[in-house]
Design a protein around this motif. Structure first.
Motif, PDB file in Angstrom:
ATOM      1  N   THR A 273      -3.386  -4.214   9.051  1.00 25.04           N
ATOM      2  CA  THR A 273      -3.969  -3.541   7.898  1.00 25.04           C
ATOM      3  C   THR A 273      -5.359  -3.031   8.257  1.00 25.04           C
ATOM      4  OG1 THR A 273      -4.399  -3.734   5.521  1.00 25.04           O
ATOM      5  CG2 THR A 273      -4.960  -5.640   6.863  1.00 25.04           C
ATOM      6  N   ILE A 319       2.808  -4.558   2.636  1.00 21.14           N
ATOM      7  CA  ILE A 319       2.968  -5.964   2.232  1.00 21.14           C
ATOM      8  C   ILE A 319       3.772  -6.111   0.939  1.00 21.14           C
ATOM      9  CG2 ILE A 319       0.795  -6.154   0.958  1.00 21.14           C
ATOM     10  CD1 ILE A 319       2.239  -8.891   3.238  1.00 21.14           C
ATOM     11  N   THR A 394       2.623  -3.720 -11.940  1.00 19.19           N
ATOM     12  CA  THR A 394       1.860  -2.729 -11.187  1.00 19.19           C
ATOM     13  C   THR A 394       0.978  -3.429 -10.161  1.00 19.19           C
ATOM     14  OG1 THR A 394      -0.019  -1.187 -11.390  1.00 19.19           O
ATOM     15  CG2 THR A 394       0.434  -2.546 -13.284  1.00 19.19           C
ATOM     16  N   VAL A 395       0.751  -2.747  -9.054  1.00 15.95           N
ATOM     17  CA  VAL A 395      -0.029  -3.321  -7.948  1.00 15.95           C
ATOM     18  C   VAL A 395      -0.602  -2.222  -7.054  1.00 15.95           C
ATOM     19  CG1 VAL A 395       2.019  -3.509  -6.453  1.00 15.95           C
ATOM     20  CG2 VAL A 395       0.010  -4.860  -5.910  1.00 15.95           C
ATOM     21  N   PRO A 398      -6.657  -0.269  -9.112  1.00  9.29           N
ATOM     22  CA  PRO A 398      -6.914  -0.462 -10.544  1.00  9.29           C
ATOM     23  C   PRO A 398      -6.099   0.541 -11.369  1.00  9.29           C
ATOM     24  CG  PRO A 398      -8.974  -0.304  -9.289  1.00  9.29           C
ATOM     25  CD  PRO A 398      -7.873   0.087  -8.362  1.00  9.29           C
ATOM     26  N   ASP A 420      -0.285  -6.645 -14.365  1.00  8.49           N
ATOM     27  CA  ASP A 420      -1.158  -5.900 -13.448  1.00  8.49           C
ATOM     28  C   ASP A 420      -1.609  -6.931 -12.423  1.00  8.49           C
ATOM     29  OD1 ASP A 420      -3.214  -4.636 -12.129  1.00  8.49           O
ATOM     30  OD2 ASP A 420      -4.344  -4.103 -13.939  1.00  8.49           O
ATOM     31  N   TRP A 422      -3.272  -8.303  -9.067  1.00 10.63           N
ATOM     32  CA  TRP A 422      -4.230  -8.074  -7.971  1.00 10.63           C
ATOM     33  C   TRP A 422      -3.914  -9.017  -6.816  1.00 10.63           C
ATOM     34  CZ3 TRP A 422      -7.346 -11.270  -5.187  1.00 10.63           C
ATOM     35  CH2 TRP A 422      -8.178 -10.630  -4.244  1.00 10.63           C
ATOM     36  N   TRP A 423      -3.805  -8.444  -5.656  1.00  7.80           N
ATOM     37  CA  TRP A 423      -3.650  -9.230  -4.429  1.00  7.80           C
ATOM     38  C   TRP A 423      -3.821  -8.307  -3.243  1.00  7.80           C
ATOM     39  CZ3 TRP A 423       1.158  -8.911  -1.467  1.00  7.80           C
ATOM     40  CH2 TRP A 423       2.152  -8.097  -2.042  1.00  7.80           C
ATOM     41  N   THR A 425      -2.805  -7.670   1.326  1.00  9.54           N
ATOM     42  CA  THR A 425      -2.035  -8.040   2.513  1.00  9.54           C
ATOM     43  C   THR A 425      -2.405  -9.468   2.929  1.00  9.54           C
ATOM     44  OG1 THR A 425      -2.100  -5.744   3.239  1.00  9.54           O
ATOM     45  CG2 THR A 425      -1.543  -7.384   4.913  1.00  9.54           C
ATOM     46  N   GLU A 426      -3.689  -9.744   2.887  1.00  7.19           N
ATOM     47  CA  GLU A 426      -4.188 -11.029   3.366  1.00  7.19           C
ATOM     48  C   GLU A 426      -3.795 -12.193   2.463  1.00  7.19           C
ATOM     49  OE1 GLU A 426      -5.828  -8.218   3.104  1.00  7.19           O
ATOM     50  OE2 GLU A 426      -7.247  -7.917   4.747  1.00  7.19           O
ATOM     51  N   ASP A 515     -13.619  -6.861  -2.536  1.00 11.19           N
ATOM     52  CA  ASP A 515     -13.402  -6.062  -3.739  1.00 11.19           C
ATOM     53  C   ASP A 515     -14.525  -6.348  -4.730  1.00 11.19           C
ATOM     54  OD1 ASP A 515     -11.141  -4.514  -3.360  1.00 11.19           O
ATOM     55  OD2 ASP A 515      -9.758  -6.050  -4.066  1.00 11.19           O
ATOM     56  N   VAL A 527     -10.674  -5.459 -11.752  1.00  2.59           N
ATOM     57  CA  VAL A 527     -10.991  -5.152 -10.360  1.00  2.59           C
ATOM     58  C   VAL A 527     -11.471  -3.708 -10.283  1.00  2.59           C
ATOM     59  CG1 VAL A 527     -10.069  -5.045  -8.021  1.00  2.59           C
ATOM     60  CG2 VAL A 527      -9.251  -6.802  -9.597  1.00  2.59           C
ATOM     61  N   ARG A 530     -12.588  -1.451  -3.653  1.00  2.00           N
ATOM     62  CA  ARG A 530     -13.140  -1.999  -2.424  1.00  2.00           C
ATOM     63  C   ARG A 530     -14.642  -1.764  -2.340  1.00  2.00           C
ATOM     64  NH1 ARG A 530      -9.341  -4.765   0.607  1.00  2.00           N
ATOM     65  NH2 ARG A 530     -10.924  -4.618   2.216  1.00  2.00           N
ATOM     66  N   GLY A 539      -2.483   4.042  -3.054  1.00  2.00           N
ATOM     67  CA  GLY A 539      -2.128   2.653  -2.786  1.00  2.00           C
ATOM     68  C   GLY A 539      -2.068   2.307  -1.303  1.00  2.00           C
ATOM     69  N   ARG A 541      -3.960   1.558   2.154  1.00  2.33           N
ATOM     70  CA  ARG A 541      -5.288   1.177   2.638  1.00  2.33           C
ATOM     71  C   ARG A 541      -5.618   1.934   3.907  1.00  2.33           C
ATOM     72  NH1 ARG A 541      -6.051  -5.280   2.726  1.00  2.33           N
ATOM     73  NH2 ARG A 541      -7.686  -5.011   4.262  1.00  2.33           N
TER      74      ARG A 541
HETATM   75  C1  WTA Z   1      -6.439  -3.118  -4.227  1.00  3.53           C
HETATM   76  C2  WTA Z   1      -1.639  -4.393  -1.688  1.00  3.53           C
HETATM   77  C3  WTA Z   1      -6.952  -3.313  -8.613  1.00  3.53           C
HETATM   78  C4  WTA Z   1      -7.651  -4.003  -3.910  1.00  3.53           C
HETATM   79  C5  WTA Z   1      -0.901  -5.527  -2.430  1.00  3.53           C
HETATM   80  C6  WTA Z   1      -7.161  -4.817  -2.742  1.00  3.53           C
HETATM   81  C7  WTA Z   1      -5.887  -3.666  -6.614  1.00  3.53           C
HETATM   82  C8  WTA Z   1      -6.307  -3.829  -1.994  1.00  3.53           C
HETATM   83  C9  WTA Z   1      -4.792  -4.249  -7.284  1.00  3.53           C
HETATM   84  C10 WTA Z   1      -5.256  -4.503  -1.157  1.00  3.53           C
HETATM   85  C11 WTA Z   1      -4.844  -4.323  -8.716  1.00  3.53           C
HETATM   86  C12 WTA Z   1      -4.409  -4.289  -5.146  1.00  3.53           C
HETATM   87  N1  WTA Z   1      -5.943  -3.838  -9.331  1.00  3.53           N
HETATM   88  N2  WTA Z   1      -6.950  -3.204  -7.278  1.00  3.53           N
HETATM   89  N3  WTA Z   1      -3.843  -4.811  -9.452  1.00  3.53           N
HETATM   90  N4  WTA Z   1      -3.900  -4.630  -6.347  1.00  3.53           N
HETATM   91  N5  WTA Z   1      -5.611  -3.698  -5.289  1.00  3.53           N
HETATM   92  O1  WTA Z   1      -3.714  -4.960   1.378  1.00  3.53           O
HETATM   93  O2  WTA Z   1      -8.728  -3.179  -3.535  1.00  3.53           O
HETATM   94  O3  WTA Z   1      -2.476  -2.844   0.758  1.00  3.53           O
HETATM   95  O4  WTA Z   1      -8.204  -5.317  -1.938  1.00  3.53           O
HETATM   96  O5  WTA Z   1      -2.300  -4.929  -0.605  1.00  3.53           O
HETATM   97  O6  WTA Z   1      -5.687  -3.038  -3.021  1.00  3.53           O
HETATM   98  O7  WTA Z   1      -4.399  -3.554  -0.557  1.00  3.53           O
HETATM   99  P1  WTA Z   1      -3.200  -4.040   0.339  1.00  3.53           P
END
Ligand code: WTA
Length: 662
Positions: A273, A319, A394-395, A398, A420, A422-423, A425-426, A515, A527, A530, A539, A541
């Motif tokens: 990532t 992920i 949703t993921v 924001p 909604d 938030w998470w 890759t890590e 974040d 959230v 970044r 979506g 990164r």
């Molecule tokens: C952002 C994707 C706001 C955040 C699963 C995080 C979000 C990065 C949300 C990770 C959410 C993911 N609301 N921001 N519901 N979900 N993010 O590693 O900045 O591709 O650090 O994982 O996406 O992106 P990654």
């Protein structure tokens, strides 16, 4: 905007809170709000609840071993196999005829596939035997550069079966990006495909994979190629070390490969990532903790049950697809839907057609998609009966209240909770979200941290911010799904995630996901995005440094600074500010070469929206590029005080150049 959207706005506009729909609560997997307190009081033993969702060969001794922080270990000395947990145990429980994967190819004249657990298990066995035969041993990293075809989860589960970690590289990544990842992982095996369909046309994927292989600095022993396109293929001949997937599988048909007992801490997979530097980070996930985490969150948050049909629109190359198309739903024995193509092919109702056809119970997507659905209009979901849906998710970035409400109303019919989540890759799986059968929803805010997850919002001095104020999202207790390290780089792991807010002397280890976020008086977290130099484009990164490196590599370019600017559907788009070498003009040709170089280094999804040539970049007196300022310029925002710049006059220059390219 169609009239019903207008009505929607009128009816929902003032609403800032939504209670979980009663019909949902009645059947929800988790409804006891005592779970939050219970997990707090019983931490870390509470996580036995996640491990209990799995079959273990040897029981673990300890839920958490924190003797070597921040290198936490979970479910120590337990052994298990992910492939057994996702396949065999369901077949053994008499569920072999249930559908594991419902696959929908992009061409509408191609039959969908229903792969039962029994069929999936036998193909995984045959492919596991093939991999062994090719020499793949336990702990050898197998790279996959594959589109959304069933052979991708088959290959992942085959690797898991023999204890070979997989490293899946999203099919949209370029040849160079593939080579970089294979080199970083010392991976000697690749599984790929001849191509796939995009908007009605076959796309040559093998050519790119072959180019990538040419850039691998060690010897690649074997390559397996899935023939996805058949007669539509591009006629590539396979090289001596390249094998046809179907031939391998038929050679080994009927063979059984005993799942290898893996230690809970053994690596299940690697996923690269983007981070602040140009070098992608190899996030390492462990078998026991990760599989427990994705199973538990699939059950508690997505409300997945064994007889559900669950549809997530992510790509398995990221992920979300690993955790919530493959491992989570299959570990729970559900039917997971996989779709090869884009949401608007052949028409903008393709996803709704799939939901209706298979009576999907859950639908999980990203805000960038929801913004597109909203732009296309509610007539598309309205063409279909979506009443099978019971939960939406949703993921990825924001989500603003308006698309949230549109989703709730036009896809969920006002009867499905929206989680909604938030998470990262890590984190392996979800960390912050409402539990849909318990907590009310507040559009725009992801919600409280999950039970047992300790998230706090801190200011730069490390103090918790007051409700209503913004700060940095931090995690104060480890969790089973966490990354274990960055592959072969423990130092960078500690540096990247554990150095900002930890107090080593006091033994306080704090995970910093980079974040920004705010919190309200009910502990709901919003959230903001970044705070490092990572963009979130649709979506995906993307590190600014990776894009900058690609542009600076172009002949005639002197310097480049890349920022994410706001974009209506993508969330963020890539803006590049470029200075040229002496004697080189900022021509269209140079612009084209800069864009191509980004496509070559990363992939078309990282393509700059705009390349702006400027005589200089805004820099501080110490020579650091002021990215914030460039972001404000890209967004036409108020620039504030620019007097600390070494070259304040440059701002106006850049703005003029930007207008010239608009
Ligand atoms: C952002 C994707 C706001 C955040 C699963 C995080 C979000 C990065 C949300 C990770 C959410 C993911 N609301 N921001 N519901 N979900 N993010 O590693 O900045 O591709 O650090 O994982 O996406 O992106 P990654």
């Amino acid at each position: 905007m169609s009239t019903d959207d207008g009505e929607l706005e009128a009816s929902l506009e003032g609403r800032e809170e939504f209670e979980p729909p009663e019909a949902f609560v009645e059947g929800a997997n988790v409804t006891d709000e005592g779970i939050y307190e219970e997990f707090d009081e019983n931490w870390p033993e509470c996580w036995a609840a996640a491990a209990e969702l799995l079959d273990w060969y040897d029981d673990y001794d300890q839920v958490l071993d924190d003797s070597n922080e921040p290198f936490y270990e979970w479910f120590t000395d337990g052994t298990l196999n992910a492939s057994h947990n996702c396949l065999d145990r369901h077949v053994e429980a008499g569920r072999g005829e249930e559908v594991a994967i419902r696959w929908v190819g992009e061409p509408t004249d191609e039959a969908d596939r229903a792969i039962t657990y029994k069929e999936l298990r036998s193909e995984v066995n045959a492919f596991a035997a093939s991999l062994r035969d090719l020499g793949v041993g336990e702990d050898d990293v197998v790279t996959m550069h594959m589109p959304m075809i069933p052979e991708l989860p088959v290959a992942m589960l085959a690797c898991a079966r023999i204890g070979a970690p997989h490293s899946v590289v999203f099919a949209g990544f370029s040849a160079d990006a593939l080579a970089t990842r294979m080199n970083a992982a010392d991976s000697e095996y690749l599984v790929t495909a001849d191509g796939y369909y995009r908007r009605g046309d076959p796309l040559d994927h093998l050519e790119k994979a072959n180019d990538g292989l040419a850039g691998v600095s060690h010897e690649v022993s074997d390559v397996v190629v899935v023939d996805r396109l058949g007669d539509d293929g591009f006629g590539h001949d396979l090289a001596d070390n390249q094998h046809d997937y179907a031939s391998l599988v038929s050679e080994h048909e009927g063979e059984t490969v005993e799942p290898v007992a893996r230690d809970a801490e053994d690596m299940l997979f690697l996923m690269y990532t983007s981070g602040t530097t140009g070098e992608p980070k190899g996030v390492k996930h462990a078998t026991g903790g990760y599989l427990s985490w994705v199973s538990w969150t699939s059950q508690t948050v997505l409300d997945v049950e064994a007889d559900d049909t669950y549809f997530c629109t992510a790509d398995i190359g990221w992920i979300t697809g690993h955790s919530y198309i493959v491992y989570g739903p299959l570990a729970l024995g559900a039917t997971t839907v996989m779709y090869e193509g884009t949401p608007d092919f052949p028409e903008r109702d393709r996803l709704w057609e799939i939901v209706e056809a298979y009576e999907a119970d859950q639908f999980y997507t990203a805000p960038t998609a929801i913004r597109s659905f909203m732009k296309w209009g509610s007539e598309y979901p309205e063409r279909h009966d979506l009443s099978s849906l019971r939960l939406l998710g949703t993921v990825g970035e924001p989500i603003n209240p308006r698309p949230w409400k549109w989703y709730y109303q036009h896809v969920g019919g006002g009867e499905c909770p929206v989680v909604d989540t938030w998470w990262q890759t890590e984190t392996g799986g979800m960390m912050v979200t409402t539990l849909p059968g318990i907590r009310k929803m507040k559009p725009g805010s992801a919600g409280p941290a999950l039970p047992g997850v300790d998230v706090r919002i801190l200011d730069s001095a490390g103090e918790q911010v007051d409700p209503g104020e913004a700060g940095y999202l931090t995690v104060h207790k480890p969790w089973p799904g966490m990354l274990r390290t960055l592959y072969k780089n423990d130092e960078r792991f500690v540096e990247e995630y554990w150095s900002e807010y930890s107090d080593e002397d006091a033994g306080e280890w704090v995970y910093f996901p980079e974040d920004g976020a705010g919190i309200d008086d009910e502990d709901y977290i919003t959230v903001l995005g970044r705070v490092d130099d990572v963009m979130n484009v649709s979506g995906h990164r993307i590190g600014t440094a990776e894009v900058e490196n690609a542009i600076v590599g172009v002949e005639g370019v002197a310097e480049a600074a890349v920022v994410g600017g706001e974009h209506e559907t993508k969330g963020e788009a890539v803006y590049a500010y470029v200075t040229t070498e002496e004697g080189q003009e900022g021509t269209d040709d140079l612009r084209k070469r800069a864009v191509e170089s980004v496509e070559d280094a990363i992939g078309p999804f990282a393509r700059p929206e705009e390349v702006v040539f400027t005589p200089d970049l805004p820099k501080t007196r110490s020579g650091k590029i002021m990215r914030r300022l460039l972001e404000d310029i890209a967004n036409d925002d108020d620039l504030g005080d620019t007097s600390t710049l070494r070259n304040p006059g440059i701002v106006e220059d850049i703005q003029q150049h930007e207008q010239a390219t608009d």
